[in-house]
Design an enzyme around this catalytic site. Structure first.
Site, PDB file in Angstrom:
ATOM      1  N   PHE A 198       4.662   2.960  -9.579  1.00  0.00           N
ATOM      2  CA  PHE A 198       3.847   2.658  -8.390  1.00  0.00           C
ATOM      3  C   PHE A 198       3.815   3.839  -7.414  1.00  0.00           C
ATOM      4  O   PHE A 198       3.254   3.732  -6.322  1.00  0.00           O
ATOM      5  CB  PHE A 198       4.391   1.440  -7.633  1.00  0.00           C
TER       6      PHE A 198
ATOM      7  N   TYR B  87       2.388   6.670  -7.874  1.00  0.00           N
ATOM      8  CA  TYR B  87       1.189   7.519  -7.964  1.00  0.00           C
ATOM      9  C   TYR B  87       0.187   7.307  -6.828  1.00  0.00           C
ATOM     10  O   TYR B  87      -0.417   8.274  -6.368  1.00  0.00           O
ATOM     11  CB  TYR B  87       0.536   7.367  -9.347  1.00  0.00           C
TER      12      TYR B  87
ATOM     13  N   PHE C  66       8.727   0.428  -7.884  1.00  0.00           N
ATOM     14  CA  PHE C  66       8.961   0.870  -9.253  1.00  0.00           C
ATOM     15  C   PHE C  66       8.344   2.255  -9.416  1.00  0.00           C
ATOM     16  O   PHE C  66       7.315   2.571  -8.794  1.00  0.00           O
ATOM     17  CB  PHE C  66       8.299  -0.070 -10.275  1.00  0.00           C
ATOM     18  N   ASP C  67       8.968   3.043 -10.306  1.00  0.00           N
ATOM     19  CA  ASP C  67       8.512   4.397 -10.622  1.00  0.00           C
ATOM     20  C   ASP C  67       6.994   4.518 -10.803  1.00  0.00           C
ATOM     21  O   ASP C  67       6.353   5.403 -10.257  1.00  0.00           O
ATOM     22  CB  ASP C  67       9.207   4.875 -11.901  1.00  0.00           C
TER      23      ASP C  67
ATOM     24  N   HIS D 182       6.565   0.123 -15.211  1.00  0.00           N
ATOM     25  CA  HIS D 182       7.850  -0.252 -14.611  1.00  0.00           C
ATOM     26  C   HIS D 182       9.029   0.527 -15.195  1.00  0.00           C
ATOM     27  O   HIS D 182      10.173   0.162 -14.941  1.00  0.00           O
ATOM     28  CB  HIS D 182       8.118  -1.750 -14.813  1.00  0.00           C
TER      29      HIS D 182
ATOM     30  N   ALA E 102       0.865  -1.175   0.000  1.00  0.00           N
ATOM     31  CA  ALA E 102       0.000   0.000   0.000  1.00  0.00           C
ATOM     32  C   ALA E 102       0.900   1.223   0.000  1.00  0.00           C
ATOM     33  O   ALA E 102       1.433   1.608   1.031  1.00  0.00           O
ATOM     34  CB  ALA E 102      -0.892  -0.016   1.232  1.00  0.00           C
ATOM     35  N   GLU E 103       1.073   1.836  -1.175  1.00  0.00           N
ATOM     36  CA  GLU E 103       2.062   2.905  -1.292  1.00  0.00           C
ATOM     37  C   GLU E 103       1.688   4.135  -0.472  1.00  0.00           C
ATOM     38  O   GLU E 103       2.539   4.759   0.154  1.00  0.00           O
ATOM     39  CB  GLU E 103       2.273   3.292  -2.760  1.00  0.00           C
TER      40      GLU E 103
END
Lengths: 345, 394
Positions: free
Chosen positions: A86, A88, A83-84, A129, A59-60
Site C-alpha cells: 500500500f 505505492y 501493508f508494504d 500484502h 489515503a496513503e
C-alpha cells in the site's frame, strides 16, 4: 531486561519515544482504537490521546503529505503504512517531498519522519500484502532505510529512527512479529543506527542479509557448520546507507560473499552490495558474489510463496556456490544430481 | 470517423458554463472600474484610497517583476520563468490579507504572493536561474519553498493545519494551486484531511483557465468551487481579476479558519494571459480572441479605473508607482546577473541533516577529483553562465 515479542518491542519503543518528546505523533489507518491491524500501536491512543495517535482517512498519499506539513510545523510524525503493497500511492510524497525537502530548502526544513512499513512474506496473505519494496527507497537520496531483525533492535532502532532529523523508512518483517527475545529497555550501548551487526562469526563465507531472513541465515550458518563450512552472518540493519566497512572487513577475512533477501534480484539491495564489495574487495574475493533472492516475479500466491522466499536450503545452496562445492548450478546434469545425492548433499 | 473525433475532443470546451468564467461569482468592482454592490462589501469597508493605491502599486510591481524576469529568461539569464501576467489581483488580493504568522504553501507561480511575504527580488530569481531548488528560508517569510509537483503542497497545508489545531493557536494556512491541480489526488485527499480534522486551511484555486494546453473544461465538468461542499468544505467563486473581491472572500475564509470554522475553498476565476512558462507557446492551442476578451478584464487597469473614478489616481501617483516598479526591476536584473554560481561542493550540502557514509565517500572522492582535474568552487559550466557571458558580449 525483559522478554517480549518483536511486535511488543516496537510498541514499547514507540511509547518510550512518545514519552520522551511531546512532538512525536503517530498517524495511519486503523492505528488508534484498533491498535493497528498487527496491534503494534495497541494501547497508545488510550494513553496518549487521539491528537497524538491519529486514525487517518484511507489515503496513503494524504497520510504522507500531511505528515510533511506537520514536520513543517515542528512535529515528528511516525507514519504507519498498513501493508508494504500500500506504500505505492504515497510514493510521490515520499520520494519527491519527504526525501527532498531538506535539500530543496537548503537545510532550513527538517523532515524527521519515521515511515513504518510491515513488509515481506511468509504469512499466507493475498496479493499486495507481502512485498519487499525497500530497493525503491534505497535508490532515493535523502531517505534512510533500515530493517530490523530482532526485538532488541526493533525497540532500539524505532527510537533512533524517530530521534533522527532525517526521514527514515523502518521496515518491519511482519512474519517475525511474534518472535520473542530479550530486550534491554535502555539505549545504552546501542550501535548507531547505520551500523551493521555481526550476528555469527565465521571464516569461510560472509553471508549478508537483513530483516526477516536474519533468523534463516543464522539457521543456515549452523547447518553449514555441520558440513564443515564456517559462515559469518551479517545483519545489515541499515540498507541506506550500508555499513560497507563492516561487510568489507568480513569479506577480506572470508574471501567469499553471499547476499540473501526476499525482494526480487534485479536492481535490489543485493546488487548494490555485490557491486560495491566487488569494487572494494576485488583482490580478496575467491569467488564472485552470490545472490540468493526472491525471483523477479510479482509476489506469488500464498500456496507458492515458499518457492519464492529464500529458505535454509536455498541459502546453503548459495553458500555451496561461493565455496565451489557441488550445487544446483553445477554443470553436472543428471549425473551431477546423482553425485550430490551420493555425497549426502 | 465520428468516434475518433469525439475521443480527441475535450469532454467540454473551456467556455462551457460548468467550468469557465461565466456563472455567478463575487464581484465588487466591474471591469470598467465601477463598484458592483455586494453582500461582501463589508469585508473590505476599511480599504481606503491609500490602501487601494497600495494594492495597485503591488500589482504593478509584480507585473513589472514578471516582465523583467521574462526578459531575463529570453536573454538566457534564467532557465525558465512561470509568468503570472493576468493573475495579479488573485495573488495580491489574497496574500495581502495574511498575517506574518500564517503559513503559505504555494506552487511555482506564486511569485506575487512571495513578494507580499517579503521575499526579495534576488531570492525570487534563485530557483529559475538554477542556483538552488529554493529561493528563500521558509521560516523567515512563513512560505514553503516553490513547489513544482502539481498539487502536492495542498497536503502539506492540510498537515500544517493539523499542527496548528494541536498547538491551539489562531494561525491560518493558505495553499495555492491551479485548475489543473484539482484533478490530482493530492488536492482531493487534502480536502478530505482538512475537513476530517477541521484544519484552518484556505484552499485557493487560481482557475486561470488553462493547464498548459489543456482547458479547464478537461479538468472540471462543473464549476471547481462546486466540488468542495462535497468534502464538507464551504466554497465561494470569486472574480479573480477583482482585487477587492478576492480580498473580501479571502478575509472571510481566514476569519472562518481563525475562529475554529475549519477549511474553506476559494475558486478565483482569472486568466493566465501569457504562456504557462517561458517554454510554452499558447498560440498553438488558444484563440487570440479569447485573450482579447480577457484583456478587457485586466486586473490592474480595473483598479486604475476605479481610482480615477473616485479621483485618487493622479499623474504624480502613476509616476511614483512606475518609478518604484522600475527600481525593483533594476534590482532584480542586477542581482540576477551578478548572482554568483554556487560552489561545486554545494551539490552535496543538505541532502541529509545528519552524516551519511555513502555521501561522505562520494564527496571525498569528488573533492580529490576536483583537486586533480578541476577548479574547486568554480561552479562548473552552467548554461545560464554561458548565456550570460554571451549576452554581455553581444
Amino acid at each position: 531486561m525483559s522478554t517480549m515479542t518483536f511486535g511488543r518491542a516496537i510498541n514499547a519503543g514507540l511509547r518510550a519515544a512518545m514519552e520522551a518528546d511531546p512532538k512525536v505523533v503517530l498517524m495511519g489507518e486503523d492505528i488508534g482504537t484498533l491498535g493497528g491491524v498487527f496491534r503494534i500501536t495497541d494501547g497508545l491512543k488510550k494513553d496518549f490521546g487521539g491528537q497524538r495517535v491519529i486514525d487517518t482517512p484511507l489515503a496513503e498519499s494524504g497520510i504522507m503529505g500531511t505528515a510533511v506539513g506537520l514536520a513543517f510545523r515542528g512535529y515528528r510524525p511516525v507514519v504507519e503504512i498498513q501493508f508494504d503493497g500500500f506504500i505505492y500511492p504515497a510514493f510521490d510524497q515520499i520520494v519527491c517531498q519527504v526525501a527532498k525537502m531538506h535539500y530543496r530548502s537548503r537545510g532550513t526544513v527538517n523532515m524527521p519522519l519515521t515511515i513504518r512499513v510491515p513488509f515481506g512474506g511468509g504469512i499466507g496473505s493475498p496479493e499486495h500484502h507481502s512485498e519487499s519494496p525497500e530497493a525503491y527507497f534505497t535508490h532515493t537520496s535523502g531517505l534512510r532505510v533500515v530493517s530490523v531483525s530482532n526485538p532488541q533492535d526493533a525497540y532500539t532502532m524505532i527510537q533512533q529512527a524517530i530521534a533522527s532529523n532525517d526521514p527514515v523508512l523502518y521496515f518491519e518483517p511482519k512474519r517475525r512479529y511474534h518472535v520473542k527475545g530479550e530486550v534491554n529497555e535502555t539505549l545504552d550501548g546501542a550501535l548507531p543506527m547505520g551500523a551493521a551487526r555481526v550476528v555469527t562469526e565465521g571464516t569461510d563465507v560472509t553471508l549478508v542479509t537483513y530483516g526477516p531472513l536474519v533468523m534463516t541465515a543464522v539457521d543456515a550458518a549452523v547447518a553449514a557448520s555441520d558440513e564443515g563450512v564456517s559462515v559469518e552472518v551479517i545483519d545489515l540493519r541499515s540498507l541506506s546507507p550500508v555499513d560497507f566497512a563492516t561487510v568489507e572487513a568480513s569479506v577480506r577475512k572470508t574471501g567469499r560473499l553471499v547476499i540473501t533477501h526476499e525482494a526480487g534480484q534485479s536492481g535490489g539491495v543485493g546488487a548494490e552490495i555485490s557491486a560495491s564489495i566487488t569494487e572494494r574487495c576485488f583482490d580478496y574475493l575467491e569467488h564472485a558474489p552470490v545472490r540468493v533472492t526472491g525471483f523477479d516475479v510479482p509476489y506469488p500466491s500464498s500456496k507458492l510463496e515458499h518457492h519464492h522466499l529464500p529458505d535454509l536450503d536455498r541459502i546453503l545452496d548459495g553458500v555451496d556456490r561461493a565455496m565451489r562445492r557441488p550445487n544446483s548450478l553445477s554443470p553436472l546434469g543428471t549425473a551431477g544430481a546423482a553425485a550430490l545425492e551420493g555425497a549426502g548433499l | 470517423m465520428r468516434t475518433d473525433v469525439s475521443l480527441h475532443t475535450p469532454v467540454r470546451p473551456p467556455q462551457d458554463a460548468g467550468a469557465s468564467a461565466s456563472g455567478p461569482y463575487v464581484q465588487l468592482v466591474r471591469p470598467d472600474g465601477s463598484r458592483a454592490p455586494s453582500s461582501y462589501d463589508h469585508w473590505v469597508s476599511d480599504v481606503d484610497a491609500d490602501q487601494l493605491r497600495s494594492l495597485y502599486e503591488d500589482m504593478v510591481i509584480i507585473r513589472r517583476i514578471d516582465t523583467e524576469a521574462t526578459a531575463l529568461q529570453r536573454q538566457g539569464q534564467l532557465g525558465l520563468w512561470p509568468p503570472l501576467l493576468g493573475q495579479e489581483a488573485a495573488q495580491i488580493g489574497s496574500a495581502r490579507t495574511l498575517r506574518p504568522s500564517d503559513f503559505v504553501f504555494g506552487s511555482y507561480r506564486e511569485n506575487g504572493v512571495a513578494w507580499c511575504r517579503g521575499v526579495d527580488p534576488e531570492s525570487l530569481m534563485r530557483v529559475w536561474r538554477g542556483n538552488a531548488a529554493a529561493g528563500w528560508d521558509p521560516f523567515t517569510v512563513n512560505m514553503a519553498p516553490t513547489q513544482v509537483i502539481i498539487g502536492a503542497q495542498a497536503l502539506h497545508a492540510a498537515g500544517y493545519g493539523m499542527g496548528v489545531v494541536a498547538d491551539g493557536t489562531d494561525d491560518a494556512v493558505i495553499t495555492y494551486f491551479g485548475d489543473g491541480a484539482t484533478s490530482q489526488g493530492d488536492v482531493n485527499e487534502a480536502m478530505v484531511f482538512a475537513a476530517s480534522f477541521h484544519t484552518p486551511v484556505v484552499f485557493f484555486c487560481s482557475n486561470n483557465q488553462w493547464a498548459i494546453s489543456e482547458p479547464v473544461g478537461l479538468q472540471a465538468q462543473v464549476p471547481i468551487a462546486n466540488r468542495a461542499p462535497g468534502f464538507g468544505i464551504p466554497s465561494v467563486r470569486v472574480d479573480g481579476n477583482d482585487v477587492l473581491a478576492v480580498m473580501a472572500v479571502t478575509r472571510e475564509a481566514l476569519e472562518r479558519a481563525r475562529s475554529g470554522g475549519g477549511p474553506s475553498f476559494i475558486e478565483a476565476v482569472t486568466y493566465r494571459m501569457g504562456p504557462h512558462t517561458t517554454a510554452d507557446d499558447p498560440t498553438r492551442y488558444r484563440d487570440a480572441a479569447e485573450l482579447e476578451e480577457w484583456r478587457a478584464k485586466d486586473p490592474i487597469s480595473r483598479v486604475e479605473a476605479l481610482l480615477r473614478a473616485e479621483g485618487h489616481f493622479t499623474e504624480e501617483f502613476a509616476a511614483s508607482v512606475a518609478a518604484s516598479a522600475d527600481a525593483v526591476a533594476a534590482e532584480l536584473r542586477s542581482s540576477c546577473i551578478n548572482m554568483p554560481a554556487p560552489p561545486a561542493l554545494d551539490i552535496f550540502a543538505h541532502v541529509y541533516a545528519e552524516p551519511n557514509s555513502w555521501l561522505e565517500n562520494q564527496q571525498a572522492d569528488y573533492e580529490r577529483y576536483l583537486a586533480l582535474y578541476g577548479a574547486e568552487g568554480d561552479g562548473g559550466t552552467h548554461p545560464a553562465d554561458n548565456a550570460g557571458v554571451n549576452g554581455e558580449s553581444a
